[in-house]
Design a protein around this motif. Sequence first.
Motif: not given
Length: 139
Positions: A75-80, A100-106, A129-130
């Motif tokens: 929660h704290d990670f995502r807020e920041q 905590l997060m996940q994504g992709w880049k073309k 941040l961590i």
Amino acid sequence: MKVETGIWLDSVILKLHKQHWANNPDAKPQTGPAIFFSIWINNAGIKENKLLYNIHALKLRKLNGYNLTSRKFAHDFREQFKSIEHNWPNVSTKFGPLTLMQGWKKTDINFLIEDILEIANEFIEIDILIESLLDGKAK
């Protein structure tokens, strides 16, 4: 910062973490208490021209030297993270506390190194941040 490469689950992976972010930082694959950032590509990613990335925070309640809970840390990670989220293409934080997060880049497979370096360099903000979230949580 420790940088590792390897093959795991049919993917070529670049993993970044710090020694104190894991009880056993040399474990492969990382299954114990740990925080780590990964960039990877696999056959499906190549077909779709996607380079994938995420941050995992595993079993934080048992991370040596810290007094943490996974849900609170996530929660704290995502807020920041909201303040720098725009730097991360196609990112989501809509996961349980382990991702905590996940994504992709073309990506263009011919220029893969440049895209990997770009994503890895953005991780410097995440590192800060961590570290700020861990600061003050030492036992």
